[in-house]
Motif scaffolding. Structure first.
Motif, PDB file in Angstrom:
ATOM      1  N   LEU A  20      -2.710   6.063  -6.805  1.00  0.00           N
ATOM      2  CA  LEU A  20      -4.001   6.903  -6.618  1.00  0.00           C
ATOM      3  C   LEU A  20      -5.155   6.136  -5.964  1.00  0.00           C
ATOM      4  CD1 LEU A  20      -4.170   8.692  -9.903  1.00  0.00           C
ATOM      5  CD2 LEU A  20      -3.612   9.692  -7.679  1.00  0.00           C
ATOM      6  N   ALA A  21      -5.154   5.038  -5.858  1.00  0.00           N
ATOM      7  CA  ALA A  21      -6.168   3.907  -5.182  1.00  0.00           C
ATOM      8  C   ALA A  21      -5.886   4.198  -3.731  1.00  0.00           C
ATOM      9  CB  ALA A  21      -5.672   2.623  -5.738  1.00  0.00           C
TER      10      ALA A  21
ATOM     11  N   ASP B 295       0.801  -1.272  -0.149  1.00  0.00           N
ATOM     12  CA  ASP B 295       0.098   0.155  -0.160  1.00  0.00           C
ATOM     13  C   ASP B 295       0.941   1.198   0.084  1.00  0.00           C
ATOM     14  OD1 ASP B 295      -2.400  -1.382   0.041  1.00  0.00           O
ATOM     15  OD2 ASP B 295      -2.575  -1.532   2.131  1.00  0.00           O
ATOM     16  N   TYR B 296       2.207   1.274  -0.179  1.00  0.00           N
ATOM     17  CA  TYR B 296       2.777   2.243  -0.509  1.00  0.00           C
ATOM     18  C   TYR B 296       2.842   3.158  -1.656  1.00  0.00           C
ATOM     19  CZ  TYR B 296       7.234   4.787   1.074  1.00  0.00           C
ATOM     20  OH  TYR B 296       8.187   5.586   1.531  1.00  0.00           O
ATOM     21  N   ALA B 297       2.220   4.082  -1.496  1.00  0.00           N
ATOM     22  CA  ALA B 297       1.735   4.908  -2.640  1.00  0.00           C
ATOM     23  C   ALA B 297       2.837   5.600  -3.589  1.00  0.00           C
ATOM     24  CB  ALA B 297       0.646   6.139  -2.481  1.00  0.00           C
ATOM     25  N   SER B 298       3.928   5.969  -2.633  1.00  0.00           N
ATOM     26  CA  SER B 298       5.163   6.680  -3.435  1.00  0.00           C
ATOM     27  C   SER B 298       5.869   5.899  -4.113  1.00  0.00           C
ATOM     28  CB  SER B 298       5.860   7.501  -2.145  1.00  0.00           C
ATOM     29  OG  SER B 298       5.218   8.166  -1.576  1.00  0.00           O
ATOM     30  N   ALA B 299       5.997   4.433  -3.632  1.00  0.00           N
ATOM     31  CA  ALA B 299       6.818   3.584  -4.421  1.00  0.00           C
ATOM     32  C   ALA B 299       6.017   3.003  -5.623  1.00  0.00           C
ATOM     33  CB  ALA B 299       6.945   2.242  -3.660  1.00  0.00           C
ATOM     34  N   TRP B 300       4.443   3.212  -5.655  1.00  0.00           N
ATOM     35  CA  TRP B 300       3.838   2.970  -6.769  1.00  0.00           C
ATOM     36  C   TRP B 300       4.068   3.968  -7.816  1.00  0.00           C
ATOM     37  CZ3 TRP B 300       2.044  -1.552  -8.721  1.00  0.00           C
ATOM     38  CH2 TRP B 300       1.650  -2.447  -8.039  1.00  0.00           C
ATOM     39  N   SER B 301       4.044   5.476  -7.169  1.00  0.00           N
ATOM     40  CA  SER B 301       4.201   6.238  -8.215  1.00  0.00           C
ATOM     41  C   SER B 301       5.576   6.513  -8.781  1.00  0.00           C
ATOM     42  CB  SER B 301       3.751   7.783  -7.391  1.00  0.00           C
ATOM     43  OG  SER B 301       4.599   7.965  -6.538  1.00  0.00           O
ATOM     44  N   GLY B 302       6.488   6.047  -7.917  1.00  0.00           N
ATOM     45  CA  GLY B 302       8.022   5.857  -8.398  1.00  0.00           C
ATOM     46  C   GLY B 302       8.250   5.022  -9.409  1.00  0.00           C
TER      47      GLY B 302
ATOM     48  N   ASN C 128      -2.005  12.039  -4.508  1.00  0.00           N
ATOM     49  CA  ASN C 128      -0.590  11.858  -4.851  1.00  0.00           C
ATOM     50  C   ASN C 128      -0.479  12.652  -6.353  1.00  0.00           C
ATOM     51  OD1 ASN C 128       1.783  10.755  -6.358  1.00  0.00           O
ATOM     52  ND2 ASN C 128       1.719   9.225  -4.665  1.00  0.00           N
ATOM     53  N   LEU C 129       0.172  13.679  -6.365  1.00  0.00           N
ATOM     54  CA  LEU C 129       0.311  14.722  -7.147  1.00  0.00           C
ATOM     55  C   LEU C 129       1.495  14.238  -8.297  1.00  0.00           C
ATOM     56  CD1 LEU C 129       0.006  17.993  -5.541  1.00  0.00           C
ATOM     57  CD2 LEU C 129      -1.654  17.021  -6.859  1.00  0.00           C
ATOM     58  N   VAL C 130       2.180  13.211  -7.904  1.00  0.00           N
ATOM     59  CA  VAL C 130       3.094  12.933  -8.899  1.00  0.00           C
ATOM     60  C   VAL C 130       2.320  11.974  -9.579  1.00  0.00           C
ATOM     61  CG1 VAL C 130       5.399  11.324  -9.090  1.00  0.00           C
ATOM     62  CG2 VAL C 130       5.007  13.244  -7.207  1.00  0.00           C
ATOM     63  N   ALA C 131       1.776  10.958  -9.003  1.00  0.00           N
ATOM     64  CA  ALA C 131       0.996   9.980  -9.723  1.00  0.00           C
ATOM     65  C   ALA C 131      -0.391  10.675 -10.766  1.00  0.00           C
ATOM     66  CB  ALA C 131       0.135   8.914  -8.802  1.00  0.00           C
ATOM     67  N   LEU C 132      -0.826  11.728 -10.135  1.00  0.00           N
ATOM     68  CA  LEU C 132      -1.836  12.425 -10.977  1.00  0.00           C
ATOM     69  C   LEU C 132      -1.216  13.052 -12.288  1.00  0.00           C
ATOM     70  CD1 LEU C 132      -3.971  14.106  -8.013  1.00  0.00           C
ATOM     71  CD2 LEU C 132      -4.804  12.465  -9.735  1.00  0.00           C
ATOM     72  N   GLN C 133      -0.267  13.854 -11.928  1.00  0.00           N
ATOM     73  CA  GLN C 133       0.374  14.330 -13.100  1.00  0.00           C
ATOM     74  C   GLN C 133       1.012  13.448 -14.137  1.00  0.00           C
ATOM     75  OE1 GLN C 133       3.620  16.749 -11.785  1.00  0.00           O
ATOM     76  NE2 GLN C 133       3.938  17.948 -13.774  1.00  0.00           N
ATOM     77  N   GLY C 134       1.597  12.283 -13.781  1.00  0.00           N
ATOM     78  CA  GLY C 134       2.046  11.323 -14.592  1.00  0.00           C
ATOM     79  C   GLY C 134       0.977  10.789 -15.304  1.00  0.00           C
TER      80      GLY C 134
ATOM     81  N   ALA D 165      -9.658  15.326 -10.695  1.00  0.00           N
ATOM     82  CA  ALA D 165      -9.244  14.785  -9.547  1.00  0.00           C
ATOM     83  C   ALA D 165      -7.780  15.677  -9.314  1.00  0.00           C
ATOM     84  CB  ALA D 165      -8.702  13.292  -9.909  1.00  0.00           C
ATOM     85  N   THR D 166      -6.868  16.385 -10.004  1.00  0.00           N
ATOM     86  CA  THR D 166      -6.124  16.903  -9.768  1.00  0.00           C
ATOM     87  C   THR D 166      -6.163  18.303  -9.280  1.00  0.00           C
ATOM     88  OG1 THR D 166      -4.803  15.879 -11.590  1.00  0.00           O
ATOM     89  CG2 THR D 166      -4.060  17.946 -10.853  1.00  0.00           C
ATOM     90  N   LEU D 167      -7.395  18.777  -9.685  1.00  0.00           N
ATOM     91  CA  LEU D 167      -7.851  20.136  -9.122  1.00  0.00           C
ATOM     92  C   LEU D 167      -8.164  19.981  -7.810  1.00  0.00           C
ATOM     93  CD1 LEU D 167      -9.805  21.748 -12.228  1.00  0.00           C
ATOM     94  CD2 LEU D 167      -7.594  22.531 -11.245  1.00  0.00           C
ATOM     95  N   ASP D 168      -9.066  18.631  -7.563  1.00  0.00           N
ATOM     96  CA  ASP D 168      -9.565  18.367  -6.098  1.00  0.00           C
ATOM     97  C   ASP D 168      -8.332  18.286  -5.211  1.00  0.00           C
ATOM     98  OD1 ASP D 168     -12.065  18.542  -7.142  1.00  0.00           O
ATOM     99  OD2 ASP D 168     -12.263  16.357  -7.052  1.00  0.00           O
ATOM    100  N   ALA D 169      -7.220  17.579  -5.563  1.00  0.00           N
ATOM    101  CA  ALA D 169      -6.142  17.316  -4.691  1.00  0.00           C
ATOM    102  C   ALA D 169      -5.288  18.739  -4.419  1.00  0.00           C
ATOM    103  CB  ALA D 169      -5.282  16.562  -5.475  1.00  0.00           C
ATOM    104  N   LEU D 170      -5.395  19.632  -5.600  1.00  0.00           N
ATOM    105  CA  LEU D 170      -4.870  20.849  -5.136  1.00  0.00           C
ATOM    106  C   LEU D 170      -5.468  21.664  -4.321  1.00  0.00           C
ATOM    107  CD1 LEU D 170      -3.786  21.884  -8.856  1.00  0.00           C
ATOM    108  CD2 LEU D 170      -2.214  21.321  -6.936  1.00  0.00           C
ATOM    109  N   LYS D 171      -7.131  21.584  -4.307  1.00  0.00           N
ATOM    110  CA  LYS D 171      -7.898  22.412  -3.621  1.00  0.00           C
ATOM    111  C   LYS D 171      -7.776  21.809  -1.988  1.00  0.00           C
ATOM    112  CE  LYS D 171     -11.650  22.565  -6.513  1.00  0.00           C
ATOM    113  NZ  LYS D 171     -13.086  22.217  -6.876  1.00  0.00           N
ATOM    114  N   ARG D 172      -7.578  20.538  -2.070  1.00  0.00           N
ATOM    115  CA  ARG D 172      -7.333  19.922  -0.636  1.00  0.00           C
ATOM    116  C   ARG D 172      -5.806  20.466  -0.052  1.00  0.00           C
ATOM    117  NH1 ARG D 172     -10.228  15.526  -2.882  1.00  0.00           N
ATOM    118  NH2 ARG D 172      -8.217  14.746  -3.400  1.00  0.00           N
TER     119      ARG D 172
END
Length: 189
Positions: free
Chosen positions: A79-80, A51-58, A85-91, A111-118
């Motif tokens: 993202l799940a 469940d380590y999201a950063s490793a998935w986005s890496g 995770n803005l790296v994953a959203l941007q990628g 979803a990116t806009l929502d993440a930025l809003k949060r």
């Protein structure tokens, strides 16, 4: 760089089952030896913590150019586990733009806009927002949409900065110009 590598190797001896350690070592190895060299470290981090999201986005970043379908899968896995995770959203958005997958791109964009809003990743939010708007060489958005996004981001980030006390009130251009003029005549004491 060599010192950092030795430090990570020593840390691995002390805590070989720590997923963030493998992930960070993957980041370092990727910078030193190229992205492909980081894959085993990201994979090990995911073996230890699926469940380590950063490793998935890496992993997604590593595969984005050579295997976009695999990269998109990795970004979706990230993202799940971490929808902000803005790296994953941007990628993912970059892959969808390249593939002209407008339906998916609209969802990822929202979803990116929502993440930025949060306020996700507040330390890097200005850089990520700028990359989102300007970073893509291929941007199938109409200019009207790009301008609306720029305005939305500027207003949202400005409001957030004011609520956190980072900005007092908006400064008019006249006040800003006066301040610059006065500063130009100050001499060091």
């Amino acid at each position: 760089e060599k010192e950092a590598m030795e430090t990570f190797q020593k840390a691995l001896l002390l805590a070989p089952n720590l997923a963030p350690l493998h992930y960070n070592l993957g980041n370092l190895v990727g910078k030193l030896k190229g992205d492909a060299a980081s894959i085993p470290y990201y994979a090990r981090a995911l073996e230890l913590d699926p469940d380590y999201a950063s490793a998935w986005s890496g992993l997604g970043v590593v595969h984005r150019q050579s295997m976009p379908a695999k990269a998109a899968h990795c970004f979706r896995e990230a993202l799940a586990r971490d929808p902000d995770n803005l790296v994953a959203l941007q990628g993912l958005l970059a892959i969808e733009q390249r593939d002209c997958d407008f339906d998916s791109m609209g969802e990822t964009y929202a979803a990116t806009l929502d993440a930025l809003k949060r306020g996700a990743y507040r330390r890097l939010i200005w850089q990520r927002a700028a990359n989102l708007v300007y970073g893509s060489l291929f941007a199938p958005f109409p200019w009207k949409t790009i301008h609306a996004l720029q305005d939305h981001i500027a207003l949202s980030l400005g409001r957030e900065a004011r609520t956190q006390g980072m900005l007092s009130k908006p400064v008019s251009r006249q006040q800003e110009g006066d301040r610059r003029l006065r500063l130009g005549y100050l001499s060091p004491s």
